[in-house]
Design a protein around this motif. Sequence first.
Motif, mmCIF file in Angstrom:
data_model
loop_
_atom_site.group_PDB
_atom_site.id
_atom_site.type_symbol
_atom_site.label_atom_id
_atom_site.label_comp_id
_atom_site.label_asym_id
_atom_site.label_seq_id
_atom_site.Cartn_x
_atom_site.Cartn_y
_atom_site.Cartn_z
ATOM 1 N N LEU A 322 -43.167 40.205 130.801
ATOM 2 C CA LEU A 322 -44.319 39.460 130.647
ATOM 3 C C LEU A 322 -43.499 38.374 130.215
ATOM 4 O O LEU A 322 -44.892 37.232 130.826
ATOM 5 C CB LEU A 322 -45.706 39.766 129.721
ATOM 6 C CG LEU A 322 -46.327 40.979 129.751
ATOM 7 C CD1 LEU A 322 -46.939 41.073 128.241
ATOM 8 C CD2 LEU A 322 -47.248 41.056 131.233
ATOM 9 N N GLY A 323 -42.489 37.824 129.180
ATOM 10 C CA GLY A 323 -41.705 36.608 129.678
ATOM 11 C C GLY A 323 -41.624 36.376 127.825
ATOM 12 O O GLY A 323 -41.039 37.654 127.647
ATOM 13 N N VAL A 324 -40.811 35.358 127.629
ATOM 14 C CA VAL A 324 -40.026 35.249 126.617
ATOM 15 C C VAL A 324 -40.363 33.882 125.606
ATOM 16 O O VAL A 324 -41.044 33.420 125.868
ATOM 17 C CB VAL A 324 -39.242 34.912 126.832
ATOM 18 C CG1 VAL A 324 -37.770 34.639 126.107
ATOM 19 C CG2 VAL A 324 -38.596 35.738 127.886
ATOM 20 N N VAL A 325 -40.283 34.588 124.444
ATOM 21 C CA VAL A 325 -41.011 33.780 123.204
ATOM 22 C C VAL A 325 -39.485 33.949 121.844
ATOM 23 O O VAL A 325 -38.700 34.489 121.564
ATOM 24 C CB VAL A 325 -41.870 34.372 121.380
ATOM 25 C CG1 VAL A 325 -42.492 33.124 121.012
ATOM 26 C CG2 VAL A 325 -42.960 35.085 123.016
ATOM 27 N N TRP A 326 -39.615 32.328 122.061
ATOM 28 C CA TRP A 326 -38.337 31.874 121.670
ATOM 29 C C TRP A 326 -38.597 31.521 120.045
ATOM 30 O O TRP A 326 -39.429 30.682 119.662
ATOM 31 C CB TRP A 326 -37.738 30.450 121.936
ATOM 32 C CG TRP A 326 -36.220 29.948 121.493
ATOM 33 C CD1 TRP A 326 -35.937 28.949 120.319
ATOM 34 C CD2 TRP A 326 -35.394 29.559 122.657
ATOM 35 N NE1 TRP A 326 -34.838 28.123 119.947
ATOM 36 C CE2 TRP A 326 -34.246 29.162 121.016
ATOM 37 C CE3 TRP A 326 -34.359 30.876 122.762
ATOM 38 C CZ2 TRP A 326 -33.002 29.242 121.746
ATOM 39 C CZ3 TRP A 326 -33.096 30.281 123.449
ATOM 40 C CH2 TRP A 326 -32.272 30.039 122.683
ATOM 41 N N TRP A 327 -37.645 32.451 119.431
ATOM 42 C CA TRP A 327 -38.511 32.286 117.054
ATOM 43 C C TRP A 327 -37.876 30.337 116.680
ATOM 44 O O TRP A 327 -36.447 30.446 116.633
ATOM 45 C CB TRP A 327 -37.451 32.972 116.755
ATOM 46 C CG TRP A 327 -38.198 33.710 115.774
ATOM 47 C CD1 TRP A 327 -39.484 33.731 115.344
ATOM 48 C CD2 TRP A 327 -37.095 33.517 114.087
ATOM 49 N NE1 TRP A 327 -39.306 34.299 114.215
ATOM 50 C CE2 TRP A 327 -38.916 33.809 113.062
ATOM 51 C CE3 TRP A 327 -36.391 32.476 113.534
ATOM 52 C CZ2 TRP A 327 -38.618 33.605 112.072
ATOM 53 C CZ3 TRP A 327 -36.186 32.291 111.988
ATOM 54 C CH2 TRP A 327 -37.136 32.615 111.712
ATOM 55 N N GLU A 328 -38.844 30.158 116.196
ATOM 56 C CA GLU A 328 -38.645 28.476 115.600
ATOM 57 C C GLU A 328 -37.448 27.134 116.219
ATOM 58 O O GLU A 328 -36.836 26.889 115.777
ATOM 59 C CB GLU A 328 -37.691 29.084 114.800
ATOM 60 C CG GLU A 328 -38.796 29.677 113.710
ATOM 61 C CD GLU A 328 -40.123 29.056 112.696
ATOM 62 O OE1 GLU A 328 -40.807 27.848 112.943
ATOM 63 O OE2 GLU A 328 -41.183 29.855 112.175
ATOM 64 N N PRO A 329 -38.074 27.508 117.441
ATOM 65 C CA PRO A 329 -37.429 26.064 118.337
ATOM 66 C C PRO A 329 -37.510 25.040 117.212
ATOM 67 O O PRO A 329 -36.875 23.821 117.811
ATOM 68 C CB PRO A 329 -37.974 26.109 119.514
ATOM 69 C CG PRO A 329 -39.906 26.597 119.603
ATOM 70 C CD PRO A 329 -39.464 27.542 118.457
ATOM 71 N N THR A 330 -38.269 24.638 116.930
ATOM 72 C CA THR A 330 -39.138 23.222 115.847
ATOM 73 C C THR A 330 -37.879 24.011 114.296
ATOM 74 O O THR A 330 -38.445 22.629 113.471
ATOM 75 C CB THR A 330 -40.220 23.117 115.683
ATOM 76 O OG1 THR A 330 -41.197 23.935 115.370
ATOM 77 C CG2 THR A 330 -40.516 22.795 116.886
#
Length: 371
Positions: A322-330
């Motif tokens: 389904l996809g990819v979530v980057w952990w804490e980019p901000t």
Amino acid sequence: MKRTIAALLCGAALALPAIPPPAGAASTALAPLSIRGADVSSLPKSEAFGGRWLDAGGTRRDALAILRDSGVNTIRLKVWVNPADGYNNKSRVLAMARRVKALGMGLLVDFHYSDNWADPGKQYKPAAWTSYNFTRLRQAVYDHTYDVLNGLRSQGTAADMVQVGNEISSGMLWEDGRSSNWGNLSQLLISGTSAVRTVFPSAKIILHLPDGGDNALYRWWFDNARSRGVPFDIIGFSYYPVWHGTLAAFRSNINDITARYGKPALVVETAYPFTAGNDDFLANVVGGSEPYAGYPATSAGQTNMLRAVKDVVAAVPNGRGLGVVWWEPTWTAVRGSGWDPTDPNSGNAWENQALFDFNDRALPALAELGR
């Protein structure tokens, strides 16, 4: 996140031997992923302490708007029960959800069932629940899940996906819900998933494990969940290349697990450093010598590693990646917005894995995430 917060507390930098990248790792992603996400749970606290974020052109803007305009279409928010600093609780999550939905992005809600970080190294009960017997604990899971989600429903900001637990390979709500006691763990998970189904029948339920390259772990855990009737729609992976095995191991695991259970997969956490440097007083959890997993700790290395992870997910057979979530980019080095909710003077050991550089400007990997 995979590393226990104890590692952050001691400030120990992590140095690992390099692992050569697989052939074609820097190739263009096979197809656009349907979910291009970012976990920005720390963002409200960083904003409150003066954080700033610049787009790729150097213009200061709202961080969520920068993410959205870079192609990010889903935001992940963790929920703690009663955190000491007042962030990541119900009211803060509801406020963030309004911002997320106003920008037209999807919402993934991540229940930790704790007052602090829940990960494989610790799954501690909220202080208010410590005296509960098991029957009351099951009800507390249901009530808390229902309460937060009903708050989202009441304000018109529906959750699109819901994680019942965070990196729960070792269980949740210790000692009652350890994975060594699957009878208890399954009942706690069913309580949480029942609340999700009651409030948002169409929301996708995610069960989330760490160690994305560990096939034996995923087979053991999900075999137990399935045999005990725990419902789920999506298999959630953490895959941090520094800690979770080679890309080849990750590819083999995600392909096998999606086929074995007939469910799609989502990488709900990944990250990689853009520098070996440090921007505050606390040593980074990934520091020391590099490259860490076959890619240098540079902007290009970060981008290429993300592209390689995306390629693995995009290539999962039958469209189940389904996809990819980057952990804490901000989560940049904003003093006051450290890792420990009980200590306002704690630092950030993650800023070299953000998607904004030490001058607060968006890095090329952010554009890669959104493409």
